[in-house]
Write a protein that holds these residues in place. Structure first.
Motif, PDB file in Angstrom:
ATOM      1  N   SER B 167     -11.278  -7.548  -6.075  1.00 21.65           N
ATOM      2  CA  SER B 167     -10.845  -6.340  -6.792  1.00 21.65           C
ATOM      3  C   SER B 167     -11.336  -5.075  -6.094  1.00 21.65           C
ATOM      4  N   PRO B 290      -6.403  -6.073  -6.823  1.00 18.74           N
ATOM      5  CA  PRO B 290      -6.179  -5.353  -8.072  1.00 18.74           C
ATOM      6  C   PRO B 290      -7.168  -4.198  -8.242  1.00 18.74           C
ATOM      7  N   GLN B 314       2.348   0.916  -7.145  1.00 15.27           N
ATOM      8  CA  GLN B 314       1.059   0.307  -7.483  1.00 15.27           C
ATOM      9  C   GLN B 314       1.076  -0.131  -8.957  1.00 15.27           C
ATOM     10  N   PRO B 317      -3.383   0.349 -13.328  1.00 14.90           N
ATOM     11  CA  PRO B 317      -4.717  -0.249 -13.288  1.00 14.90           C
ATOM     12  C   PRO B 317      -5.246  -0.565 -14.680  1.00 14.90           C
TER      13      PRO B 317
END
Lengths: 340, 340
Positions: B167, B290, B314, B317
């Motif tokens: 991540s 991620p 993207q 998040p």
């Protein structure tokens, strides 16, 4: 009142008999007065801390009083008088609206473009305030403004007429200016907040904690030190948006003992000047012309060194000192005030 | 003494009987104390302005007194106690040396890696100060440091175990951190001075003059306003070294009436956050994983919006709040302190 001891004001000058112009470079922090001859020689100079910062919003009387106090014993009666800089900003003596680029430098003092304010003793009882310049490109390019630098640019062109046809003028400082000149006109320009960023970060940020106590002389003492070179090298590797990260190097290079504390201000200076040059050189490369540095000698020398490091193929720039008095004189001459 | 009214300190809490850990998030401006259960629940919270800024260099007794004052009526006797953040910096209670990356997050509290200080009432009379993290890449890449964020990262991984394998963790703030995590270790990270630059420029630069009086709530009121969008658009066009120029837009967009004064703080925020993202996204694109946002909800929402504008491809998040207490608890648990 300022606690600063102003050595220039109380000095009794011999009264010059060939004075032909009162020229004022009236900026944010200083008022600088020049008594000039018809041929452009500076006969006498006075300076006071009564800049816009001290007088803003106090009205015309405060500005006139500051000028009269500084020049009380000068033979101003009947002299033409001209002023450039922040004195014509909002909150100044009176607002002198910006002229839009492209803007001819020779006609800054044209009565149709400048403004006049009442000022006893000088010729016609009127002082001319020069306009600043504004650049209003189509969006998304950013607009830009200058007040005072246009006078220095006019002076540079008057001193070096070859620049008038085609040049880039770089004026380092709190708000550095890159101006593109062609055929005697400023086509466009851009401002970089390099000096202000340096001062804020050097004095008031976390980065200041690892640095030695501020001493401008020491900061500038070794322009070729390891910190300066590391800052320039970092700027040479710059990627879009990385300044906020690279600045933190002025802390971590110290914490990790890669740079001694005394070199951290040099890193900050090299990084900020180097990043400005990366941006300015891109514009210069896209539209090449001879580059000239105008301003305080030590700062211009730093920029010249940074240019050597970042663009070794670039010819060494001509370096000029303070060209403001000559610019004011040139505007007055082109306006026909010095013909008599 | 601070004039700030500290509403959390004087509140008498019911004394929790299942307290198993005293966890301290002790930063530059605040000391936050959490009384936690063995299963990670927060039983009580206290907060004071006795951060490193107020106590730096005053020695261990001052730190212990600040803690005892804040937690006087808490049942600390016999509880294990752990602290993360600037309390372990130079000038803190005691220096807890940095751990170098790659650094495993589960073992931050290992006795061989953390330091203990004397602290009456808690278990063994010893409080464990967690180390910060350091990243020392080969030159010319810049070293980096963090103190406190590693605890939040540990908490995020404990709350979302899927992140542990692979991540990117983004912690916005005064000194925003981008940390690359793989296999439970922080491989490397970089700091961006985004929040500090915003505060300096918003409050103390020439740019502040055209802006409305500062009001953090108003600044954040319309995260989708015209200024914010213009700042992001400017960042999307960023070239190396252009931040010092683009910042001046927070003045000239106002002077030229392209943005109303109330939108200028938004421009500044959008420009600075957008430039940080330009830089961070380059690293993320080169090494995809991620992305997770950790921190104060309104600020994380701004970053998430900026990400949508600058990198629409993207994925949105994951957003986590303050994960510091959970990180401290997790370190204690992994150290075996909560087994009894």
């Amino acid at each position: 009142m300022s606690l600063r001891i102003d050595v220039s004001a109380p000095t009794p000058d011999p009264i010059p008999h060939d004075a032909a112009l009162l020229a004022l470079d009236w900026g944010t922090t200083r008022l600088r007065a020049f008594l000039m001859a018809a041929d452009g020689r500076i006969l006498a100079t006075r300076e006071s801390p009564q800049g816009l910062g001290a007088l803003a919003g106090q009205g015309a009387a405060a500005f006139e009083a500051a000028l009269q106090t500084l020049c009380a014993d000068w033979p101003l009666d009947g002299l033409p008088a001209i002023a450039g800089g922040m004195v014509g900003a909002v909150g100044g003596w009176r607002e002198a609206p910006y002229r839009d680029c492209p803007a001819a430098l020779a006609t800054l003092a044209d009565p149709a473009l400048a403004v006049q304010v009442d000022c006893a003793r000088v010729r016609g009882g009127r002082l001319t305030l020069l306009p600043g310049l504004r650049w209003l490109p189509p969006a998304p390019e950013l607009p830009d403004v200058m007040r005072g630098e246009e006078v220095q640019i006019a002076g540079a062109l008057a001193l070096q007429p070859a620049l008038e046809a085609d040049s880039w003028l770089l004026l380092p400082g709190t708000h550095a200016k890159w101006a593109r000149v062609r055929d005697g006109r400023v086509l466009h320009f851009s401002t970089h907040m390099t000096g202000e960023l340096y001062a804020l970060l050097r004095r008031q940020s976390l980065l200041a904690r690892l640095m030695p106590a501020e001493d401008a002389a020491a900061d500038a003492a070794d322009p070729h030190g390891a910190g300066w070179r590391a800052g320039l090298a970092q700027a040479a590797r710059a990627q879009p948006g990385d300044l906020g990260h690279a600045l933190f190097g002025a802390r971590t290079l110290g914490l990790s003992s890669r740079l001694p504390s005394a070199e951290l201000p040099g890193y900050l200076s090299g990084l900020l000047i180097g990043q400005e040059l990366r941006c300015g050189l891109q514009a210069l490369t896209a539209d090449p012309a001879p580059l000239v540095l105008i301003g305080e000698a030590a700062l211009c020398a730093r920029y010249a060194d940074a240019l050597r490091q970042l663009a070794p193929q670039q010819p060494a720039p001509l370096q000029l000192g303070n060209t403001a008095p000559h610019g004011l004189w040139h505007c007055a001459r082109r306006a026909g005030w010095l013909d008599g």
